[in-house]
Design an enzyme around this catalytic site. Structure first.
Site, PDB file in Angstrom:
ATOM      1  N   SER A 153      37.147  34.728  39.781  1.00  0.00           N
ATOM      2  CA  SER A 153      38.540  34.993  39.420  1.00  0.00           C
ATOM      3  C   SER A 153      39.381  34.995  40.683  1.00  0.00           C
ATOM      4  O   SER A 153      39.019  35.620  41.684  1.00  0.00           O
ATOM      5  CB  SER A 153      38.658  36.347  38.718  1.00  0.00           C
ATOM      6  N   HIS A 212      49.163  35.438  45.802  1.00  0.00           N
ATOM      7  CA  HIS A 212      50.588  35.722  45.939  1.00  0.00           C
ATOM      8  C   HIS A 212      50.985  35.332  47.365  1.00  0.00           C
ATOM      9  O   HIS A 212      50.409  35.820  48.332  1.00  0.00           O
ATOM     10  CB  HIS A 212      50.872  37.205  45.686  1.00  0.00           C
ATOM     11  N   HIS A 226      46.784  31.111  39.757  1.00  0.00           N
ATOM     12  CA  HIS A 226      45.652  31.832  39.175  1.00  0.00           C
ATOM     13  C   HIS A 226      44.597  30.811  38.755  1.00  0.00           C
ATOM     14  O   HIS A 226      44.929  29.720  38.291  1.00  0.00           O
ATOM     15  CB  HIS A 226      46.108  32.635  37.960  1.00  0.00           C
ATOM     16  N   THR A 281      36.903  30.872  36.113  1.00  0.00           N
ATOM     17  CA  THR A 281      35.917  30.242  35.236  1.00  0.00           C
ATOM     18  C   THR A 281      34.784  31.246  35.055  1.00  0.00           C
ATOM     19  O   THR A 281      34.482  32.026  35.960  1.00  0.00           O
ATOM     20  CB  THR A 281      35.359  28.923  35.808  1.00  0.00           C
ATOM     21  N   ARG A 282      34.148  31.214  33.882  1.00  0.00           N
ATOM     22  CA  ARG A 282      33.148  32.233  33.584  1.00  0.00           C
ATOM     23  C   ARG A 282      32.173  31.752  32.515  1.00  0.00           C
ATOM     24  O   ARG A 282      32.468  30.843  31.741  1.00  0.00           O
ATOM     25  CB  ARG A 282      33.826  33.520  33.103  1.00  0.00           C
ATOM     26  N   HIS A 336      57.274  39.682  25.116  1.00  0.00           N
ATOM     27  CA  HIS A 336      58.382  40.634  25.204  1.00  0.00           C
ATOM     28  C   HIS A 336      59.504  40.126  26.117  1.00  0.00           C
ATOM     29  O   HIS A 336      60.593  40.689  26.110  1.00  0.00           O
ATOM     30  CB  HIS A 336      57.895  42.009  25.663  1.00  0.00           C
TER      31      HIS A 336
END
Length: 292
Positions: A115, A119, A129, A132-133, A192
């Site tokens: 992961s 920034h 970002h 992979t998993r 939101h």
């Protein structure tokens, strides 16, 4: 131990080793950028550990964070390999989202992956970002991940390069880039706020076609495409001068990114619910952000 169990253990070990090697490749590339454009800032590397409910060892990983660089204000590149028993809340979520039966009877799991969240110091360089998993239970296994670009100041040519590189990497799998691009647009949307958190990329989950080797090959393609998709953007934008107005836009955009990761991101929720190191799980949060 039967042959199927032995094969699966081998496949899990191969996946974990590949994710770990990719982490090392990316860390080296990022440190090379700091050596080229800055004073040679390096990653701080810390082992992480996961403990099961009874306190026994349940795997862990490597947390690698670079702070205060000339290129990266904060970047984390984490690798993990964890195992244990899913607690009832996680069992229910897994069964509901993936349609996996039998979780209550045998809730064991194993997971490994990489992961990354970056920034940037220069607000003209896009944040990014990637992850992979591989995830396993006695009932099913699958792969997931993706990569998405999060510029505070979007440049059309940067977005085009990022997407084109991912599309080329996924060309052997007809239709997958388009499907994964649409999934990213849906997944990386902030309801939101009524807007996307960036300019998209690719996202996929629940990849389990029955051909584990082919599923893993696709996952490797996504991970291997990351550096060719991203490094040219950093190399192009890092030397450019920036204004205080652009820095302000960057900090506000980081607030949007933080909101998404804390409220909606599946990986954040899963990591915290399964007891993984909280600092590693929340590595994605920006060092400084603003809200208007």
């Amino acid at each position: 131990m039967n042959a199927h169990a032995t094969d699966m253990e081998t496949e899990r070990a191969e996946a974990a080793a590949w994710f770990k090697a990719l982490r090392g490749e990316i860390v080296a590339a990022f440190e090379a950028l700091e050596a080229r454009f800055g004073t040679g800032a390096r990653f701080e590397v810390t082992p992480t550990a996961r403990r099961s409910e009874d306190g026994s060892d349940a795997g862990g990983g490597i947390m690698s964070v670079l702070r205060g660089g000339a290129v990266f204000e904060k970047v984390g590149v984490n690798w993990s390999e964890v195992h244990g028993v899913l607690q009832p809340r996680a069992q229910a979520a897994m069964a509901a989202r993936k349609g996996i039966p039998g979780m209550a009877e045998d809730p064991r799991f194993w997971a490994s992956g990489i992961s990354l969240v970056a920034h940037m110091a220069n607000p003209r360089v896009p944040a990014v970002h990637m992850n992979t998993r591989m995830f396993w239970t006695p009932h099913a296994h699958w792969f997931g991940g993706g990569a998405d670009l999060n510029p505070a100041i979007p440049f059309e040519e940067d977005t085009a390069h990022f997407h084109r590189t991912l599309e080329e990497a996924l060309a052997p799998w007809a239709g997958e880039y388009g499907r994964m691009k649409d999934w990213a647009d849906e997944y990386f949307f902030v309801p939101h706020r009524g807007r996307a958190r960036g300019v998209g990329g690719v996202f996929y989950d629940d990849l389990s076609t029955g051909d584990l080797g082919e599923d893993f090959a696709l996952t490797r393609a996504v991970g291997s495409a990351f550096l060719p998709a991203y490094l040219p953007l950093v190399e192009k934008r890092q030397p450019e001068p920036w204004t205080e107005g652009e820095r302000e836009a960057q900090l506000v955009h980081r607030g949007l990114y933080a909101e998404y990761n804390l409220v909606y991101d599946r990986g954040t929720k899963f990591g915290l619910e399964t007891g993984h190191d909280a600092n590693a799980v929340l590595m994605s949060l920006p060092p400084v952000a603003k809200w208007t």
